[in-house]
Design a protein around this motif. Structure first.
Motif, PDB file in Angstrom:
ATOM      1  N   ASP A 231       0.830  -1.206   0.000  1.00 61.26           N
ATOM      2  CA  ASP A 231       0.000   0.000   0.000  1.00 61.26           C
ATOM      3  C   ASP A 231       0.867   1.260   0.000  1.00 61.26           C
ATOM      4  OD1 ASP A 231      -2.294  -1.523   0.035  1.00 61.26           O
ATOM      5  OD2 ASP A 231      -2.565  -1.410   2.208  1.00 61.26           O
ATOM      6  N   ARG A 232       1.936   1.236   0.785  1.00 62.93           N
ATOM      7  CA  ARG A 232       2.808   2.411   0.880  1.00 62.93           C
ATOM      8  C   ARG A 232       3.516   2.674  -0.455  1.00 62.93           C
ATOM      9  NH1 ARG A 232       6.702   3.877   5.904  1.00 62.93           N
ATOM     10  NH2 ARG A 232       4.606   4.052   6.777  1.00 62.93           N
ATOM     11  N   ILE A 233       4.011   1.606  -1.076  1.00 66.71           N
ATOM     12  CA  ILE A 233       4.716   1.771  -2.354  1.00 66.71           C
ATOM     13  C   ILE A 233       3.763   2.282  -3.431  1.00 66.71           C
ATOM     14  CG2 ILE A 233       5.809   0.498  -4.246  1.00 66.71           C
ATOM     15  CD1 ILE A 233       7.232  -1.187  -2.139  1.00 66.71           C
ATOM     16  N   ASN A 234       2.549   1.734  -3.478  1.00 66.15           N
ATOM     17  CA  ASN A 234       1.578   2.203  -4.466  1.00 66.15           C
ATOM     18  C   ASN A 234       1.274   3.684  -4.302  1.00 66.15           C
ATOM     19  OD1 ASN A 234       0.952   0.006  -6.190  1.00 66.15           O
ATOM     20  ND2 ASN A 234      -0.307  -0.936  -4.615  1.00 66.15           N
ATOM     21  N   ALA A 235       1.086   4.127  -3.058  1.00 69.66           N
ATOM     22  CA  ALA A 235       0.766   5.533  -2.805  1.00 69.66           C
ATOM     23  C   ALA A 235       1.940   6.439  -3.175  1.00 69.66           C
ATOM     24  CB  ALA A 235       0.379   5.717  -1.341  1.00 69.66           C
ATOM     25  N   ASN A 236       3.139   6.050  -2.770  1.00 70.34           N
ATOM     26  CA  ASN A 236       4.305   6.892  -3.038  1.00 70.34           C
ATOM     27  C   ASN A 236       4.683   6.882  -4.511  1.00 70.34           C
ATOM     28  OD1 ASN A 236       6.531   8.582  -1.949  1.00 70.34           O
ATOM     29  ND2 ASN A 236       7.796   6.922  -2.743  1.00 70.34           N
ATOM     30  N   SER A 237       4.509   5.738  -5.181  1.00 70.43           N
ATOM     31  CA  SER A 237       4.821   5.669  -6.613  1.00 70.43           C
ATOM     32  C   SER A 237       3.969   6.659  -7.394  1.00 70.43           C
ATOM     33  CB  SER A 237       4.596   4.255  -7.138  1.00 70.43           C
ATOM     34  OG  SER A 237       5.525   3.352  -6.590  1.00 70.43           O
ATOM     35  N   ILE A 239       2.764   9.482  -6.351  1.00 66.85           N
ATOM     36  CA  ILE A 239       3.278  10.832  -6.098  1.00 66.85           C
ATOM     37  C   ILE A 239       4.539  11.088  -6.915  1.00 66.85           C
ATOM     38  CG2 ILE A 239       4.309  12.330  -4.341  1.00 66.85           C
ATOM     39  CD1 ILE A 239       2.486  10.950  -2.288  1.00 66.85           C
ATOM     40  N   GLN A 240       5.475  10.143  -6.871  1.00 69.02           N
ATOM     41  CA  GLN A 240       6.748  10.339  -7.559  1.00 69.02           C
ATOM     42  C   GLN A 240       6.587  10.328  -9.081  1.00 69.02           C
ATOM     43  OE1 GLN A 240       9.403  11.316  -5.898  1.00 69.02           O
ATOM     44  NE2 GLN A 240       8.166  11.134  -4.041  1.00 69.02           N
ATOM     45  N   LEU A 241       5.746   9.442  -9.600  1.00 62.72           N
ATOM     46  CA  LEU A 241       5.530   9.397 -11.041  1.00 62.72           C
ATOM     47  C   LEU A 241       4.909  10.690 -11.553  1.00 62.72           C
ATOM     48  CD1 LEU A 241       4.301   5.719 -11.490  1.00 62.72           C
ATOM     49  CD2 LEU A 241       6.367   6.707 -12.491  1.00 62.72           C
ATOM     50  N   ASP A 242       3.965  11.229 -10.812  1.00 62.83           N
ATOM     51  CA  ASP A 242       3.346  12.498 -11.215  1.00 62.83           C
ATOM     52  C   ASP A 242       4.366  13.636 -11.176  1.00 62.83           C
ATOM     53  OD1 ASP A 242       0.944  11.255 -11.617  1.00 62.83           O
ATOM     54  OD2 ASP A 242       0.017  11.945  -9.756  1.00 62.83           O
ATOM     55  N   THR A 243       5.224  13.609 -10.163  1.00 68.98           N
ATOM     56  CA  THR A 243       6.257  14.652 -10.049  1.00 68.98           C
ATOM     57  C   THR A 243       7.241  14.557 -11.202  1.00 68.98           C
ATOM     58  OG1 THR A 243       6.085  14.700  -7.627  1.00 68.98           O
ATOM     59  CG2 THR A 243       8.127  15.537  -8.600  1.00 68.98           C
ATOM     60  N   ILE A 244       7.682  13.338 -11.505  1.00 71.60           N
ATOM     61  CA  ILE A 244       8.623  13.133 -12.608  1.00 71.60           C
ATOM     62  C   ILE A 244       7.995  13.556 -13.930  1.00 71.60           C
ATOM     63  CG2 ILE A 244       9.828  11.347 -13.949  1.00 71.60           C
ATOM     64  CD1 ILE A 244      10.262   9.870 -11.266  1.00 71.60           C
ATOM     65  N   ARG A 245       6.727  13.191 -14.131  1.00 72.72           N
ATOM     66  CA  ARG A 245       6.034  13.601 -15.363  1.00 72.72           C
ATOM     67  C   ARG A 245       6.036  15.122 -15.513  1.00 72.72           C
ATOM     68  NH1 ARG A 245       0.169  13.003 -14.325  1.00 72.72           N
ATOM     69  NH2 ARG A 245       0.696  14.917 -13.196  1.00 72.72           N
ATOM     70  N   ASP A 246       5.652  15.819 -14.454  1.00 71.83           N
ATOM     71  CA  ASP A 246       5.564  17.278 -14.524  1.00 71.83           C
ATOM     72  C   ASP A 246       6.925  17.906 -14.825  1.00 71.83           C
ATOM     73  OD1 ASP A 246       2.900  16.978 -13.949  1.00 71.83           O
ATOM     74  OD2 ASP A 246       3.079  17.563 -11.830  1.00 71.83           O
ATOM     75  N   ARG A 247       7.963  17.391 -14.204  1.00 73.19           N
ATOM     76  CA  ARG A 247       9.294  17.974 -14.395  1.00 73.19           C
ATOM     77  C   ARG A 247       9.842  17.686 -15.783  1.00 73.19           C
ATOM     78  NH1 ARG A 247      11.991  17.102  -8.298  1.00 73.19           N
ATOM     79  NH2 ARG A 247      10.603  18.631  -7.299  1.00 73.19           N
ATOM     80  N   ILE A 248       9.615  16.473 -16.289  1.00 72.20           N
ATOM     81  CA  ILE A 248      10.097  16.153 -17.631  1.00 72.20           C
ATOM     82  C   ILE A 248       9.305  16.929 -18.683  1.00 72.20           C
ATOM     83  CG2 ILE A 248      10.266  14.326 -19.375  1.00 72.20           C
ATOM     84  CD1 ILE A 248      11.033  12.399 -17.182  1.00 72.20           C
ATOM     85  N   GLU A 249       8.003  17.032 -18.501  1.00 76.80           N
ATOM     86  CA  GLU A 249       7.197  17.786 -19.471  1.00 76.80           C
ATOM     87  C   GLU A 249       7.599  19.261 -19.491  1.00 76.80           C
ATOM     88  OE1 GLU A 249       3.101  17.037 -18.601  1.00 76.80           O
ATOM     89  OE2 GLU A 249       3.115  15.067 -19.574  1.00 76.80           O
TER      90      GLU A 249
END
Length: 276
Positions: A231-237, A239-249
Motif C-alpha cells: 500500500d505504501r509503495i503504491n501511494a508513493n509511486s 506521487i513520484q511518477l506524477d512529479t517526474i512527469r511534470d518535471r520532464i514535461e
C-alpha cells in the motif's frame, strides 16, 4: 538526526519460511514481469525451452537473480535449455527446509504514467541517476559508487522521515537501451528479503508511458508487513511518477520553445554570411 543504513542483516530473523511447490505459473510470472517474455508464447508452446521462447543471456541472468532472491536457489547456466515446467520442478527440488519460498505471497506493485515527451528524452533524464535529486522529491542525495557498462551501483539517501530518521541504502540498476527496459535491485536490502524493480518505457500516442514494476518480500522483523508495504509503495509511486512527469514535461516544453529560435538564428547567420 539519525542515519540508518539498510544493511542486509536484521536481528531476530530466525523464523523459517514454509516450503511449498514452485509452480510453472510462478516462473512464468517472473519471466513476464522481469525478463520480457511474451505471455502468449507459453500458451502456444508450453514445452518449449526458455531459449526457444526467446530468452537471451540477459533475460536468463535476470531470471537467475530473481529466483535466487525469492527462493534462495541458484539456477545453473544451462537453465535456458529447460522448459518453464522443468525450471519450476528444479527450483522445488532445490528448496530445502528454511530456504524455500515464503509462506505468504510476495509483494507486487505496478504503476505507470504517461509523459508528454519523446522516449529518448524520458530515457535520458530518468536514467541519469546522479540527477535523481532533481526528479524525485524523496531523495536528498545520490552517490555513484561504481559504473560497469550499462550497470550503475549507487547509494540513495532520503530526506528525514516523520521521526527524524534518514534512511540510506545501496542499489544497482542495469539499463537495456534496445528494449527500453531497466532492471534494478537493492544491494542493501534492509527490512526487505528482496526488492527488485523493473522499469519499462513505451512510445504511445501522446508521448511515453513509463512503468514501474516492483516485486519484494518483507522480513519477519520488519516494521511493516508485505501488505502494508504494498500500500505504501503504491501511494508513493503515484506521487513520484506524477512529479517526474511534470518535471520532464516542463523540460520538454523548454527544449521545444528554444529549438525554433535556435534554428532561425542559425539560418539567419548562414544567410548573412552567404550575402557577404
Amino acid at each position: 538526526m539519525t542515519v540508518r543504513h539498510q544493511d542486509p542483516a536484521l536481528a531476530g530473523q530466525t523464523q523459517e519460511p514454509a516450503v511449498s511447490p514452485v509452480t510453472a505459473a510462478e516462473i512464468t510470472a517472473i519471466l513476464v514481469r522481469h525478463c520480457g517474455l511474451d505471455a502468449t508464447a507459453t500458451a502456444t508452446t508450453p514445452d518449449a525451452s526458455l531459449e526457444e521462447l526467446g530468452m537471451d543471456s540477459l533475460a536468463l541472468l535476470e531470471l537467475q537473480a530473481v529466483v535466487a532472491d525469492r527462493y534462495r536457489v541458484q539456477l545453473p547456466e544451462e537453465a535456458g535449455r529447460l522448459s518453464i515446467t522443468a525450471v519450476a520442478e528444479l527450483v522445488t527440488r532445490q528448496c530445502g527446509p528454511g530456504v524455500g519460498p515464503p509462506a505468504g505471497r510476495p509483494g507486487h506493485t505496478e504503476n505507470s504514467v504517461l509523459i508528454a515527451a519523446l522516449p529518448h528524452l524520458v530515457w535520458e533524464l530518468t536514467n541519469d541517476v546522479a540527477g535523481w535529486t532533481g526528479l524525485f522529491t524523496e531523495y536528498q542525495s545520490v552517490e555513484i559508487i561504481e559504473r560497469r557498462g550499462d550497470t550503475v551501483r549507487f547509494r540513495l539517501t532520503m530526506y528525514p522521515d516523520e521521526n527524524g530518521v534518514t534512511w540510506s541504502w545501496v542499489s544497482e540498476r542495469t539499463a537495456d537501451p534496445e528494449r527500453r527496459e531497466v532492471h534494478a535491485h537493492r544491494v542493501e536490502t534492509g527490512p526487505f528479503e528482496f526488492m527488485r524493480i523493473h522499469w519499462r518505457y513505451a512510445e504511445v500516442p501522446g508521448g511515453t508511458r513509463m512503468t514501474w514494476i516492483q516485486d519484494f518480500e518483507m522480513r519477519p522483523a520488519a516494521p511493516l508487513t508485505t501488505a502494508q508495504m504494498t500500500d505504501r509503495i503504491n501511494a508513493n509511486s503515484r506521487i513520484q511518477l506524477d512529479t517526474i512527469r511534470d518535471r520532464i514535461e516542463r523540460i520538454a516544453a523548454e527544449l521545444e520553445s528554444t529549438a525554433p529560435t535556435s534554428a532561425a538564428t542559425t539560418a539567419g547567420a548562414t544567410a548573412g554570411a552567404g550575402d557577404e
